[in-house]
Motif scaffolding. Sequence first.
Motif, PDB file in Angstrom:
ATOM      1  N   LEU A 183      34.344  42.719  32.152  1.00  0.00           N
ATOM      2  CA  LEU A 183      34.150  42.738  33.607  1.00  0.00           C
ATOM      3  C   LEU A 183      35.393  43.309  34.296  1.00  0.00           C
ATOM      4  N   PHE A 184      36.546  42.911  33.801  1.00  0.00           N
ATOM      5  CA  PHE A 184      37.808  43.405  34.352  1.00  0.00           C
ATOM      6  C   PHE A 184      37.838  44.941  34.287  1.00  0.00           C
ATOM      7  N   ARG A 185      37.513  45.484  33.106  1.00  0.00           N
ATOM      8  CA  ARG A 185      37.524  46.950  32.963  1.00  0.00           C
ATOM      9  C   ARG A 185      36.518  47.594  33.907  1.00  0.00           C
ATOM     10  N   SER A 186      35.359  46.978  34.013  1.00  0.00           N
ATOM     11  CA  SER A 186      34.329  47.527  34.883  1.00  0.00           C
ATOM     12  C   SER A 186      34.783  47.522  36.345  1.00  0.00           C
ATOM     13  N   LEU A 187      35.395  46.430  36.764  1.00  0.00           N
ATOM     14  CA  LEU A 187      35.839  46.363  38.169  1.00  0.00           C
ATOM     15  C   LEU A 187      36.910  47.410  38.459  1.00  0.00           C
ATOM     16  N   LEU A 188      37.782  47.618  37.478  1.00  0.00           N
ATOM     17  CA  LEU A 188      38.808  48.659  37.675  1.00  0.00           C
ATOM     18  C   LEU A 188      38.147  50.024  37.852  1.00  0.00           C
ATOM     19  N   LYS A 189      37.124  50.274  37.037  1.00  0.00           N
ATOM     20  CA  LYS A 189      36.434  51.564  37.153  1.00  0.00           C
ATOM     21  C   LYS A 189      35.842  51.757  38.528  1.00  0.00           C
ATOM     22  N   TYR A 190      35.429  50.660  39.111  1.00  0.00           N
ATOM     23  CA  TYR A 190      34.836  50.743  40.450  1.00  0.00           C
ATOM     24  C   TYR A 190      35.891  50.541  41.541  1.00  0.00           C
ATOM     25  N   ASP A 191      37.143  50.657  41.151  1.00  0.00           N
ATOM     26  CA  ASP A 191      38.266  50.615  42.102  1.00  0.00           C
ATOM     27  C   ASP A 191      38.451  49.285  42.799  1.00  0.00           C
ATOM     28  N   PHE A 192      38.067  48.200  42.158  1.00  0.00           N
ATOM     29  CA  PHE A 192      38.398  46.896  42.722  1.00  0.00           C
ATOM     30  C   PHE A 192      39.800  46.528  42.246  1.00  0.00           C
ATOM     31  N   ASP A 193      40.508  45.868  43.121  1.00  0.00           N
ATOM     32  CA  ASP A 193      41.890  45.521  42.860  1.00  0.00           C
ATOM     33  C   ASP A 193      41.923  44.226  42.030  1.00  0.00           C
ATOM     34  N   ALA A 194      41.705  44.386  40.714  1.00  0.00           N
ATOM     35  CA  ALA A 194      41.472  43.181  39.890  1.00  0.00           C
ATOM     36  C   ALA A 194      42.492  43.023  38.770  1.00  0.00           C
ATOM     37  N   GLY A 195      42.700  41.775  38.386  1.00  0.00           N
ATOM     38  CA  GLY A 195      43.487  41.440  37.203  1.00  0.00           C
ATOM     39  C   GLY A 195      42.663  40.510  36.331  1.00  0.00           C
ATOM     40  N   ALA A 196      43.140  40.261  35.110  1.00  0.00           N
ATOM     41  CA  ALA A 196      42.381  39.394  34.200  1.00  0.00           C
ATOM     42  C   ALA A 196      43.289  38.321  33.628  1.00  0.00           C
ATOM     43  N   LEU A 197      42.688  37.174  33.342  1.00  0.00           N
ATOM     44  CA  LEU A 197      43.452  36.057  32.777  1.00  0.00           C
ATOM     45  C   LEU A 197      42.593  35.404  31.698  1.00  0.00           C
ATOM     46  N   HIS A 198      43.011  35.531  30.454  1.00  0.00           N
ATOM     47  CA  HIS A 198      42.284  34.798  29.410  1.00  0.00           C
ATOM     48  C   HIS A 198      43.232  34.389  28.297  1.00  0.00           C
ATOM     49  N   GLY A 199      42.716  33.534  27.399  1.00  0.00           N
ATOM     50  CA  GLY A 199      43.558  32.873  26.420  1.00  0.00           C
ATOM     51  C   GLY A 199      44.216  33.782  25.396  1.00  0.00           C
TER      52      GLY A 199
ATOM     53  N   ARG B  73      53.755  36.066  28.768  1.00  0.00           N
ATOM     54  CA  ARG B  73      54.418  36.779  29.863  1.00  0.00           C
ATOM     55  C   ARG B  73      53.375  37.488  30.742  1.00  0.00           C
ATOM     56  N   ALA B  74      52.386  38.100  30.059  1.00  0.00           N
ATOM     57  CA  ALA B  74      51.353  38.824  30.803  1.00  0.00           C
ATOM     58  C   ALA B  74      50.547  37.862  31.678  1.00  0.00           C
ATOM     59  N   ARG B  75      50.293  36.682  31.161  1.00  0.00           N
ATOM     60  CA  ARG B  75      49.520  35.705  31.933  1.00  0.00           C
ATOM     61  C   ARG B  75      50.288  35.248  33.160  1.00  0.00           C
ATOM     62  N   MET B  76      51.559  34.948  32.958  1.00  0.00           N
ATOM     63  CA  MET B  76      52.366  34.464  34.087  1.00  0.00           C
ATOM     64  C   MET B  76      52.509  35.559  35.146  1.00  0.00           C
ATOM     65  N   GLN B  77      52.685  36.787  34.661  1.00  0.00           N
ATOM     66  CA  GLN B  77      52.845  37.902  35.586  1.00  0.00           C
ATOM     67  C   GLN B  77      51.570  38.107  36.394  1.00  0.00           C
ATOM     68  N   MET B  78      50.445  38.047  35.689  1.00  0.00           N
ATOM     69  CA  MET B  78      49.147  38.235  36.345  1.00  0.00           C
ATOM     70  C   MET B  78      48.935  37.171  37.420  1.00  0.00           C
ATOM     71  N   LEU B  79      49.258  35.960  37.049  1.00  0.00           N
ATOM     72  CA  LEU B  79      49.088  34.834  37.968  1.00  0.00           C
ATOM     73  C   LEU B  79      50.005  34.991  39.184  1.00  0.00           C
ATOM     74  N   ALA B  80      51.240  35.399  38.913  1.00  0.00           N
ATOM     75  CA  ALA B  80      52.196  35.571  40.012  1.00  0.00           C
ATOM     76  C   ALA B  80      51.700  36.669  40.954  1.00  0.00           C
ATOM     77  N   ASN B  81      51.187  37.760  40.394  1.00  0.00           N
ATOM     78  CA  ASN B  81      50.682  38.856  41.235  1.00  0.00           C
ATOM     79  C   ASN B  81      49.526  38.392  42.110  1.00  0.00           C
ATOM     80  N   PHE B  82      48.676  37.571  41.509  1.00  0.00           N
ATOM     81  CA  PHE B  82      47.530  37.077  42.271  1.00  0.00           C
ATOM     82  C   PHE B  82      48.003  36.121  43.376  1.00  0.00           C
ATOM     83  N   ARG B  83      48.898  35.241  42.996  1.00  0.00           N
ATOM     84  CA  ARG B  83      49.437  34.280  43.979  1.00  0.00           C
ATOM     85  C   ARG B  83      50.123  34.977  45.136  1.00  0.00           C
ATOM     86  N   ASP B  84      50.868  36.053  44.800  1.00  0.00           N
ATOM     87  CA  ASP B  84      51.630  36.749  45.842  1.00  0.00           C
ATOM     88  C   ASP B  84      50.783  37.736  46.637  1.00  0.00           C
ATOM     89  N   GLY B  85      49.513  37.803  46.342  1.00  0.00           N
ATOM     90  CA  GLY B  85      48.641  38.698  47.100  1.00  0.00           C
ATOM     91  C   GLY B  85      48.702  40.146  46.643  1.00  0.00           C
TER      92      GLY B  85
END
Length: 516
Positions: free
Chosen positions: A262-278, A283-295
Amino acid sequence: MTFSDLGLSPKVLSAVTDAGYTQPTPIQAGAIPHALLGKDILGIAQTGTGKTASFVLPMLTRLEKGRARARMPRTLILEPTRELAAQVEENFIRYGKNHKLNIALLIGGVSFDEQDKKLERGADVLIATPGRLLDHRERGKLLLNGVEILVIDEADRMLDMGFIPDIERICEMIPFTRQTLFFSATMPPEITKLTEKFLHAPVRVEVSKAASAATNIIQRLVKSGSKPWDKRETLRNLMKAEDAELKNAIIFCNRKVEVSELFRSLLKYDFDAGALHGDMDQRARMQMLANFRDGKLRYLVASDVAARGLDIPDVSHVFNYDVPIHAEDYVHRIGRTGRAGRSGKSFTIATKSDTKYIDAIERLIGNKIEWHDGDLSTVVASEGGEDDAPRRGKGAPRRAGRKDDDRKDRGERKPRERHARHSEDAAPATVREDQPVVAEVEVADIGERRARKDAIRSENTERKSSDRNEQRAPERGDTRPQRDSNRPARHRQEDNDTTVGFGDDMPAFMRIVAKV
Ligand code: AMP
C-alpha cells in the motif's frame, strides 16, 4: 484535584508544571497516591489516558532516595516494543529534568556496547523490551536483584506478542519484596492469571472500559470490492474526499506485506506517505515516526504491532485499510485519533468477507457502525466476478479482468501481491512473525514460480534484518518458526501475513525453494 494533592515531590511537581499539565488524569489521580505508598497497582488503561505519567511521576519521587550500583538497576520498566520503550525514556527525561538520574534503554536493533556502558555506570531507571533484557542478563552484564520497582506496561500487547513466558522469567528474577506496577488495556484470562501470580494485594485502578471507543470519534464503514486494487482505489477516493479536513492520518493494514504494498502504491499516486512495520530497522522506524510526528509526512501506513500504543498527538484521521481480525485492535486503532478530547474520524474499508469481523467489533463496542455510502449489499463485484470467490488453487481459473481505470495498480502487481490475494481470501489463520513466507506459496505455472522465488528471497533477506527482540518467539537463539503452546491460537497472530496450508506445522521440505 491538583497534582500537589497527590503527594509528589517538589522537583516532580515543578517538571509537571513545566509540561503544562494542570490537572491529573483519572489514571494519575487513582494510581499515583498508592504508588507513592509502595503498593502494587493494577492499572487498566489504554494509552492516551496519561498512564505513562501515572507510573513515571511516583517513580521519580521514590527514586530521590538512594543511588544505583553498577549492573544493578533500581527500577525496571518492561515495554513490548522499542518505540514504546523509547517513548517512556522521553517521559523520564521530560519529567525527571530536575533529577540527576541515570536512565538506560535496552532495546534491540542497536549495539550492545553503549547499553553495557550505561549498565556498568549504574542505572536508576532501566527501560527494556523483554528479549534484549534477557540477552543482557545471559551475557552476565545485568543483575536484577536490586530492582525495587517493576513496571509491566501494555501487558495485553505482551501477550499478543508471545512475551508472557519471558515476563514470567523476569518476574521470578526480581526480589519478591519489589513493588509492581502493572498496566494493561484489556484483561484477558491469561493476563488475570499473571496478575494473580505476581502482584501482591494490588490496588486496582480502572479508568475506562477496555472495549470502549471514544465518543468524540466519528466512525464509518466504507464498502469496497475485496481485491487489493479495489481497496486501494476505495482508499484513495476516501483520502481525496476527506482532504480538506484531513491533517494527518494513520492507515492500518493487517499484515506487513500489505503495509509495504500500500505504501508503494500511495507513493505512485503522489500521496505523502511513510510506512511503519516490524521488519524495518530501528533507526528507520524512529525516523519515520519522527517525520510523521513533526508533520513532514501526512500519511503513515502501519501495522498493529508497529503502531500500537504510540503517542502521536493530534491525528485527525484513521483509515483501516483492512478490518482488524481481533475486535480489540479496532478500538486501539481508532484510539489513535480523537486523543485528549479532540475530535477525530475513522473509516474502515470493508469487503463482503469482513462481515463476521465487523459483527464482532460491533458486539465489542456495543454499537452499530454507520456506513459511509451504502452498505455491502450495494457492492458491485469486480470485473471477472471474482469478488469473494474461493481461493484459487492449482488448476483453478486465473483472474479474468481488472478495472480499466486502475492501470497504475495493474503495473505494480507483483508476485507477493498474489500471495496477499490468496491469503486475503483464506480463513484468518494465525502465524508468527518468523514464519517463512514460503508457507504461502502455492505451486502454479513456471513463470509464476520463478517470480515467487524472487519474492521469497527478498522477503527472507528483509526478515533477516528484523530484530528478534520484538515480535519474535520467546525461545531466543532459535530463528526457526516457533510454536507457542502457552498461548491460544488467536494470540499467535502478529502483524504478519496470514498463513495457509500447513501453518505452524509446515514440514522442512516445503521451505526448500524449487529450482526452475
Ligand atoms: P499516555 O497515555 O501516557 O500515552 O499519555 C497521553 C498524552 O497525554 C501524552 O501526550 C501526555 O503528554 C499527555 N498527558 C499526560 N498527563 C497529562 C495531564 N495530566 N494533562 C494533560 N495531558 C497529559
